[in-house]
Design a protein around this motif. Sequence first.
Motif, PDB file in Angstrom:
ATOM      1  N   GLU A   1       7.780   0.270   1.908  1.00 22.89           N
ATOM      2  CA  GLU A   1       6.883  -1.338   2.700  1.00 22.89           C
ATOM      3  C   GLU A   1       8.390  -1.617   3.115  1.00 22.89           C
ATOM      4  OE1 GLU A   1       5.038  -3.853   5.049  1.00 22.89           O
ATOM      5  OE2 GLU A   1       3.837  -1.310   3.647  1.00 22.89           O
ATOM      6  N   THR A   2       9.509  -1.401   2.771  1.00 21.67           N
ATOM      7  CA  THR A   2      10.619  -2.881   3.881  1.00 21.67           C
ATOM      8  C   THR A   2      11.330  -1.205   4.822  1.00 21.67           C
ATOM      9  OG1 THR A   2      11.138  -3.350   1.646  1.00 21.67           O
ATOM     10  CG2 THR A   2      13.175  -3.450   3.272  1.00 21.67           C
ATOM     11  N   THR A   3      11.311  -0.451   4.607  1.00 23.43           N
ATOM     12  CA  THR A   3      11.492   0.843   5.559  1.00 23.43           C
ATOM     13  C   THR A   3      10.697   1.158   6.715  1.00 23.43           C
ATOM     14  OG1 THR A   3      12.256   2.772   3.534  1.00 23.43           O
ATOM     15  CG2 THR A   3      11.489   3.488   6.097  1.00 23.43           C
TER      16      THR A   3
ATOM     17  N   ILE B   1      26.145   9.079   4.839  1.00 22.41           N
ATOM     18  CA  ILE B   1      26.713   8.730   6.109  1.00 22.41           C
ATOM     19  C   ILE B   1      27.516   8.410   8.036  1.00 22.41           C
ATOM     20  CG2 ILE B   1      27.353   6.170   6.897  1.00 22.41           C
ATOM     21  CD1 ILE B   1      27.635   5.716   3.762  1.00 22.41           C
ATOM     22  N   LYS B   2      28.500   9.849   7.456  1.00 30.27           N
ATOM     23  CA  LYS B   2      28.967  10.337   8.344  1.00 30.27           C
ATOM     24  C   LYS B   2      28.616  11.202   9.660  1.00 30.27           C
ATOM     25  CE  LYS B   2      33.507   9.607   6.677  1.00 30.27           C
ATOM     26  NZ  LYS B   2      34.693   9.771   6.035  1.00 30.27           N
ATOM     27  N   GLU B   3      27.063  11.134   9.114  1.00 29.04           N
ATOM     28  CA  GLU B   3      25.929  12.011   9.800  1.00 29.04           C
ATOM     29  C   GLU B   3      25.669  10.881  10.884  1.00 29.04           C
ATOM     30  OE1 GLU B   3      24.492  15.113   9.574  1.00 29.04           O
ATOM     31  OE2 GLU B   3      26.089  15.527   8.118  1.00 29.04           O
ATOM     32  N   PHE B   4      25.321  10.229  10.589  1.00 27.17           N
ATOM     33  CA  PHE B   4      24.825   9.071  11.473  1.00 27.17           C
ATOM     34  C   PHE B   4      25.522   7.983  12.866  1.00 27.17           C
ATOM     35  CE2 PHE B   4      21.720   8.525   8.199  1.00 27.17           C
ATOM     36  CZ  PHE B   4      20.522  10.238   8.903  1.00 27.17           C
ATOM     37  N   GLN B   5      27.052   8.403  12.434  1.00 25.48           N
ATOM     38  CA  GLN B   5      28.077   7.935  13.425  1.00 25.48           C
ATOM     39  C   GLN B   5      28.104   8.261  14.552  1.00 25.48           C
ATOM     40  OE1 GLN B   5      31.658   8.038  10.421  1.00 25.48           O
ATOM     41  NE2 GLN B   5      32.683   6.321  10.987  1.00 25.48           N
TER      42      GLN B   5
ATOM     43  N   GLN C   1       8.241   9.740   5.577  1.00 29.14           N
ATOM     44  CA  GLN C   1       7.182   8.942   6.465  1.00 29.14           C
ATOM     45  C   GLN C   1       6.884   7.928   6.826  1.00 29.14           C
ATOM     46  OE1 GLN C   1       3.909  10.502   3.707  1.00 29.14           O
ATOM     47  NE2 GLN C   1       3.995  13.496   4.452  1.00 29.14           N
ATOM     48  N   CYS C   2       7.211   6.474   5.758  1.00 24.88           N
ATOM     49  CA  CYS C   2       7.695   5.659   5.634  1.00 24.88           C
ATOM     50  C   CYS C   2       9.055   5.858   7.264  1.00 24.88           C
ATOM     51  CB  CYS C   2       8.435   4.628   4.417  1.00 24.88           C
ATOM     52  SG  CYS C   2       6.422   4.806   3.270  1.00 24.88           S
ATOM     53  N   GLY C   3       9.770   6.451   7.698  1.00 25.00           N
ATOM     54  CA  GLY C   3      10.871   6.837   7.987  1.00 25.00           C
ATOM     55  C   GLY C   3      12.023   6.202   8.435  1.00 25.00           C
ATOM     56  N   ALA C   4      12.320   6.990   6.797  1.00 21.18           N
ATOM     57  CA  ALA C   4      13.803   6.977   6.508  1.00 21.18           C
ATOM     58  C   ALA C   4      14.599   8.205   7.484  1.00 21.18           C
ATOM     59  CB  ALA C   4      14.080   7.583   4.667  1.00 21.18           C
ATOM     60  N   ASP C   5      15.457   7.856   7.661  1.00 21.32           N
ATOM     61  CA  ASP C   5      16.006   9.526   8.048  1.00 21.32           C
ATOM     62  C   ASP C   5      16.555  10.754   7.841  1.00 21.32           C
ATOM     63  OD1 ASP C   5      16.254   8.401  11.247  1.00 21.32           O
ATOM     64  OD2 ASP C   5      16.657   6.722  10.327  1.00 21.32           O
ATOM     65  N   THR C   6      17.086   9.811   6.268  1.00 21.82           N
ATOM     66  CA  THR C   6      17.173  11.096   4.833  1.00 21.82           C
ATOM     67  C   THR C   6      17.426  10.928   3.975  1.00 21.82           C
ATOM     68  OG1 THR C   6      19.027  13.333   4.174  1.00 21.82           O
ATOM     69  CG2 THR C   6      20.331  10.507   4.759  1.00 21.82           C
TER      70      THR C   6
ATOM     71  N   TRP D   1      12.784  -2.768  14.426  1.00 21.22           N
ATOM     72  CA  TRP D   1      13.963  -1.740  14.758  1.00 21.22           C
ATOM     73  C   TRP D   1      13.968  -0.494  15.068  1.00 21.22           C
ATOM     74  CZ3 TRP D   1      13.702  -5.659  11.210  1.00 21.22           C
ATOM     75  CH2 TRP D   1      13.732  -7.630  11.378  1.00 21.22           C
ATOM     76  N   PRO D   2      13.457   0.233  16.292  1.00 21.10           N
ATOM     77  CA  PRO D   2      13.124   1.786  15.464  1.00 21.10           C
ATOM     78  C   PRO D   2      14.436   2.332  15.687  1.00 21.10           C
ATOM     79  CG  PRO D   2      11.899   0.561  17.241  1.00 21.10           C
ATOM     80  CD  PRO D   2      12.549  -0.190  16.840  1.00 21.10           C
ATOM     81  N   HIS D   3      15.351   2.311  16.737  1.00 19.31           N
ATOM     82  CA  HIS D   3      16.300   2.775  16.124  1.00 19.31           C
ATOM     83  C   HIS D   3      17.644   2.716  15.254  1.00 19.31           C
ATOM     84  CE1 HIS D   3      17.796  -1.623  17.167  1.00 19.31           C
ATOM     85  NE2 HIS D   3      18.780  -0.426  16.026  1.00 19.31           N
ATOM     86  N   LEU D   4      17.026   1.644  14.405  1.00 15.79           N
ATOM     87  CA  LEU D   4      17.757   1.470  13.421  1.00 15.79           C
ATOM     88  C   LEU D   4      17.922   3.022  12.253  1.00 15.79           C
ATOM     89  CD1 LEU D   4      19.657   0.059  11.306  1.00 15.79           C
ATOM     90  CD2 LEU D   4      17.077  -0.764  10.137  1.00 15.79           C
ATOM     91  N   LYS D   5      18.948   3.407  11.370  1.00 11.32           N
ATOM     92  CA  LYS D   5      19.383   4.703  10.574  1.00 11.32           C
ATOM     93  C   LYS D   5      18.924   4.367   8.893  1.00 11.32           C
ATOM     94  CE  LYS D   5      19.899   7.567  14.354  1.00 11.32           C
ATOM     95  NZ  LYS D   5      18.322   8.060  14.289  1.00 11.32           N
ATOM     96  N   ILE D   6      17.964   5.174   8.139  1.00 10.89           N
ATOM     97  CA  ILE D   6      18.015   4.046   7.465  1.00 10.89           C
ATOM     98  C   ILE D   6      18.289   5.993   6.591  1.00 10.89           C
ATOM     99  CG2 ILE D   6      16.195   4.181   5.452  1.00 10.89           C
ATOM    100  CD1 ILE D   6      14.735   1.937   7.910  1.00 10.89           C
ATOM    101  N   ILE D   7      19.107   5.447   5.002  1.00 10.88           N
ATOM    102  CA  ILE D   7      18.935   5.943   3.811  1.00 10.88           C
ATOM    103  C   ILE D   7      18.438   5.761   2.732  1.00 10.88           C
ATOM    104  CG2 ILE D   7      20.868   7.863   2.878  1.00 10.88           C
ATOM    105  CD1 ILE D   7      22.816   7.953   4.494  1.00 10.88           C
ATOM    106  N   ALA D   8      17.342   6.299   2.808  1.00 16.51           N
ATOM    107  CA  ALA D   8      17.140   6.736   1.250  1.00 16.51           C
ATOM    108  C   ALA D   8      17.591   6.342   0.389  1.00 16.51           C
ATOM    109  CB  ALA D   8      15.235   7.124   1.016  1.00 16.51           C
TER     110      ALA D   8
END
Length: 123
Positions: free
Chosen positions: A68-70, A119-123, A99-104, A77-84
């Motif tokens: 739910e948080t993701t 983390i460096k994947e998103f720099q 499916q909730c929006g995590a990027d990886t 904040w759709p641009h925010l990157k999220i690593i579960a």
Amino acid sequence: MGEIMTIGIVDDNSIYRKLLIKILQLGGFSVIFQAEDGIDCLSKMESNPLMPCLVLMDIEMPVMDGFETTRQLKIRWPHLKIIAHSSIDDIEAIERIMQCGADTFLPKPCSINQMMAAIKEFQ
């Protein structure tokens, strides 16, 4: 080298949060907030003058879980990157968090090198 990457940590385990902060700081990242659950995370996102580039998100937490948080973070904040980042390695849970929006997804535990590489994947 560009700007220092800003990171938020959301995990109900305070010892694990402290460990992650040390590891990330040693890696040259700036941890701008830590939260113990999803409600805490959303509150800190709204009140923090700095916006993180990336959030490390636990899945299993009380009050509001990582799913739910993701979902809420990606709506606001759709641009925010999220690593579960979770000890759940069940394929259905991983598919659901994506499916909730995590990027990886990064399993717990993982090596420091795996964490830094993700983390460096998103720099």
